[in-house]
Design an enzyme around this catalytic site. Structure first.
Site, mmCIF file in Angstrom:
data_model
loop_
_atom_site.group_PDB
_atom_site.id
_atom_site.type_symbol
_atom_site.label_atom_id
_atom_site.label_comp_id
_atom_site.label_asym_id
_atom_site.label_seq_id
_atom_site.Cartn_x
_atom_site.Cartn_y
_atom_site.Cartn_z
ATOM 1 C CE LYS A 76 -1.888 3.177 1.866
ATOM 2 N NZ LYS A 76 -1.642 4.417 1.407
ATOM 3 C CD GLU B 24 12.728 1.171 10.350
ATOM 4 O OE1 GLU B 24 13.061 2.311 11.354
ATOM 5 O OE2 GLU B 24 13.400 0.306 10.219
ATOM 6 C CB CYS C 159 12.985 9.690 8.291
ATOM 7 S SG CYS C 159 13.858 8.286 7.552
ATOM 8 C CD GLU D 201 9.375 13.690 11.010
ATOM 9 O OE1 GLU D 201 8.242 13.320 11.354
ATOM 10 O OE2 GLU D 201 10.366 13.009 10.662
HETATM 11 P P1 NAD Z 1 2.170 8.861 6.949
HETATM 12 O O1 NAD Z 1 2.241 8.353 8.322
HETATM 13 O O2 NAD Z 1 1.046 10.097 6.766
HETATM 14 O O3 NAD Z 1 1.821 7.803 5.916
HETATM 15 C C1 NAD Z 1 2.657 6.559 5.623
HETATM 16 C C2 NAD Z 1 1.750 5.599 5.128
HETATM 17 O O4 NAD Z 1 0.909 5.217 6.067
HETATM 18 C C3 NAD Z 1 0.887 5.922 3.856
HETATM 19 O O5 NAD Z 1 1.185 4.956 2.957
HETATM 20 C C4 NAD Z 1 -0.293 6.245 4.184
HETATM 21 O O6 NAD Z 1 -1.515 6.109 3.501
HETATM 22 C C5 NAD Z 1 -0.542 5.099 5.509
HETATM 23 N N1 NAD Z 1 -1.545 5.244 6.733
HETATM 24 C C6 NAD Z 1 -1.666 6.525 7.150
HETATM 25 N N2 NAD Z 1 -2.511 6.308 8.122
HETATM 26 C C7 NAD Z 1 -2.748 5.006 8.163
HETATM 27 C C8 NAD Z 1 -3.456 4.466 8.975
HETATM 28 N N3 NAD Z 1 -4.169 4.677 10.009
HETATM 29 N N4 NAD Z 1 -3.682 2.820 8.794
HETATM 30 C C9 NAD Z 1 -2.878 2.260 7.747
HETATM 31 N N5 NAD Z 1 -2.199 3.130 7.032
HETATM 32 C C10 NAD Z 1 -2.087 4.288 7.126
HETATM 33 O O7 NAD Z 1 3.617 9.380 6.610
HETATM 34 P P2 NAD Z 1 3.889 10.246 5.355
HETATM 35 O O8 NAD Z 1 3.566 11.635 5.433
HETATM 36 O O9 NAD Z 1 3.946 9.193 4.166
HETATM 37 O O10 NAD Z 1 5.829 10.431 5.535
HETATM 38 C C11 NAD Z 1 6.495 11.035 6.217
HETATM 39 C C12 NAD Z 1 6.684 10.458 7.455
HETATM 40 O O11 NAD Z 1 7.462 9.111 7.589
HETATM 41 C C13 NAD Z 1 7.839 11.270 8.525
HETATM 42 O O12 NAD Z 1 7.162 11.327 9.972
HETATM 43 C C14 NAD Z 1 8.963 10.724 8.404
HETATM 44 O O13 NAD Z 1 9.996 10.637 9.517
HETATM 45 C C15 NAD Z 1 8.476 9.152 8.433
HETATM 46 N N6 NAD Z 1 9.577 8.300 7.873
HETATM 47 C C16 NAD Z 1 10.196 7.568 8.604
HETATM 48 C C17 NAD Z 1 11.324 6.704 7.829
HETATM 49 C C18 NAD Z 1 12.191 5.771 8.626
HETATM 50 O O14 NAD Z 1 13.110 5.072 8.358
HETATM 51 N N7 NAD Z 1 12.351 5.972 10.165
HETATM 52 C C19 NAD Z 1 11.609 6.751 6.594
HETATM 53 C C20 NAD Z 1 10.934 7.794 5.639
HETATM 54 C C21 NAD Z 1 9.838 8.622 6.471
#
Ligand code: NAD
Length: 478
Positions: free
Chosen positions: A173, A249, A283, A382
């Protein structure tokens, strides 16, 4: 207008209800494509296909699985230009970055795990002359792989590759803002000879949509999520009733600690990257910069001068350093952080505005903020944009306390030429990934992941396989 469909059981299919949503190019604000909006029905079909395929994929000889995944790596490399272009259109990141980092790493993720799996072993113990114990490693089953928009194909394949190499099947997804390269991956997987149902793709949103349906589905065994910390909390709660295995992550607010004895030339150049690479939407970006007081003025003036040289603009222009932010909503969010920081008394040293020469797209000048109060929002939350704060410190103990004063614990960078201090400080920093005199240097065998609210579990090398496999111990009485 291009239409991106789900990929279920080896076929591209629309949603049952025929719904689509728009995919926007952040560099122009124009609609790039229409994307099938999946929900429970599509997730259920994809999970059933993955479950059926698990019976054969999970038992396929490892060398055969590895061969198919290596073929997929070859195909990603052969489509480097096309995939890089698609990634840049979806994300707004410079094409040079998509070409040099995102897509090559996606190919390497498959190569790395396809080779690593061939050497996987387990434990064996002889209990005196009474019994022989040995552990057998099995794939777990069907995995739900949920990825973010910042490094779309790189982070998705970082999950898909070990998942499939270990013999699991999956439903991907991808983030709703960046659906394109995942769709292309599905096409290439078919071309590489991956059997139908092994890799499935459902497009859609997170909460109350495809993401939530995947997390709640009773026949999904594992969920690997990269995303925001708040998303991790929601997913953990939603996964509890079916007691899924979870790998998270999540977000970071990473300290970049500069001691007065640092090699400043190297430190400034690397800090430019760790602050503004990928528009600061990484991140691992070091968004909290702490500089030992004797070096503070010189560091700040050199960092500011170098930041002013960065070219913000068209991601397809080879001269561009900083492209567009992912969406208008995200740009407004980042600007909100800057406004509130100024209201709290902080000073914008560089940037802080939308570039005047760009009339459309979601651009922001790389921004340096100084004179921040210790507990203001900009230091604690963040931002996930091209925005850093710089603060002075006087002692090692003080900077360790400042660095750890956060509920995040993803990464940290330490700049010093004093080896003893490097070890001493690294040992005290609460972060899963610590770099000394470098940033973003990755060996895929090493453990990657966050402490505290930055994640659960580790990925990389054996750590990925610990998540994607089950062990059963066989005890034979002698
Ligand atoms: P997000 O949490 O909004 O979305 C990530 C994914 O989760 C998307 O595919 C989204 O559709 C899905 N999602 C959101 N809510 C959900 C739910 N309730 N149930 C199931 N799936 C759900 O994150 P984003 O805005 O896409 O990415 C940015 C974030 O990701 C930042 O906080 C960043 O730090 C983090 N990030 C972390 C790492 C790491 O390795 N730690 C790497 C990259 C990004």
């Amino acid at each position: 207008m291009d239409k991106l469909l789900h990929f279920i059981n080896g076929e591209f299919v629309p949603s049952e209800n025929g719904r689509f949503f728009e995919n926007i190019n952040p560099a122009t604000g124009e609609v790039l494509s229409l994307v099938a909006e999946g929900g429970r029905a599509e997730v259920d079909r994809a999970v059933r296909a993955a479950r059926a395929a698990f019976k054969t994929w999970g038992r396929m000889p490892v060398a055969k699985r590895s061969q198919i995944l290596n073929r997929l790596a070859d195909l990603i490399e052969q489509h480097l230009d096309e995939l890089a272009r698609l990634e840049t259109l979806d994300t707004g990141k410079p094409l040079s970055l998509s070409k040099s980092l995102d897509i090559p790493r996606a190919a390497y993720n498959f190569r790395f795990f396809a080779d690593y799996v061939k050497g996987l072993g387990t434990e064996a113990y002889a209990t005196d002359d009474i019994a022989l114990n040995y552990a057998v490693r099995h794939p777990v089953g069907v995995a739900g792989l949920i990825s973010p928009w910042n490094l779309p194909l790189l982070l998705l394949t970082w999950k898909v590759a070990p998942c499939l190499a270990a013999g699991n099947t999956c439903v991907m997804k991808p983030a709703e803002l960046t659906p394109t390269t995942a769709t292309k991956l599905a096409e290439l997987a078919k071309e590489a000879g991956l059997p139908d149902g092994v890799l499935n793709l459902v497009h859609g949103f997170g909460p109350d949509s495809a993401g939530a349906a995947l997390v709640e589905h009773p026949d999904v065994n594992l969920i690997s999520l990269t995303g925001e910390t708040t998303t991790g909390k929601a997913v953990m709660a939603a996964a509890a009733p079916t007691l899924k295995r979870l790998s998270f992550e999540l977000g970071g607010k990473n300290p970049n600690i500069v001691f007065a004895d640092a090699d400043l030339d190297d430190c400034i150049e690397t800090t430019i990257r760790s602050s503004f690479a990928n528009q600061g939407e990484v991140c691992l970006c070091g968004s909290r910069i702490y500089v030992e007081r004797p070096l503070y003025d010189e560091f700040v003036s050199r960092l500011a001068a170098r930041t002013r040289q960065l070219v913000v603009g068209d991601p397809f222009d080879p001269k561009t350093d900083v492209g567009a932010l992912i969406s208008e909503e995200h740009l407004l969010r980042v600007e909100g952080f800057i406004e509130r920081a100024v209201r709290d008394g902080a000073r914008i040293l560089v940037g802080g505005k939308r570039p005047s020469h760009l009339s459309r797209g979601y651009y922001l000048e790389p921004t340096i903020i100084v004179d921040v109060a210790p507990h203001c929002e900009i230091v604690e939350q963040e931002v996930f944009g091209p925005v850093v704060t710089v603060q002075p410190f006087d002692t090692e103990d003080e900077v360790v306390a400042m660095a750890n004063d956060t509920h995040y614990g993803l990464s940290a960078t330490i700049w010093t030429t004093n080896l003893k201090r490097a070890h001493r400080v690294a040992a005290q920093i609460e972060a899963g990934v610590i770099w000394v005199n470098t940033w973003f240097l990755r060996d895929l065998r090493t453990p990657f992941g966050g402490m505290k609210q930055s994640g659960i579990g580790r990925e990389g090398g054996m750590h990925s396989f610990e998540f994607y496999t089950e062990l059963s111990n066989v005890c034979i009485k002698l």
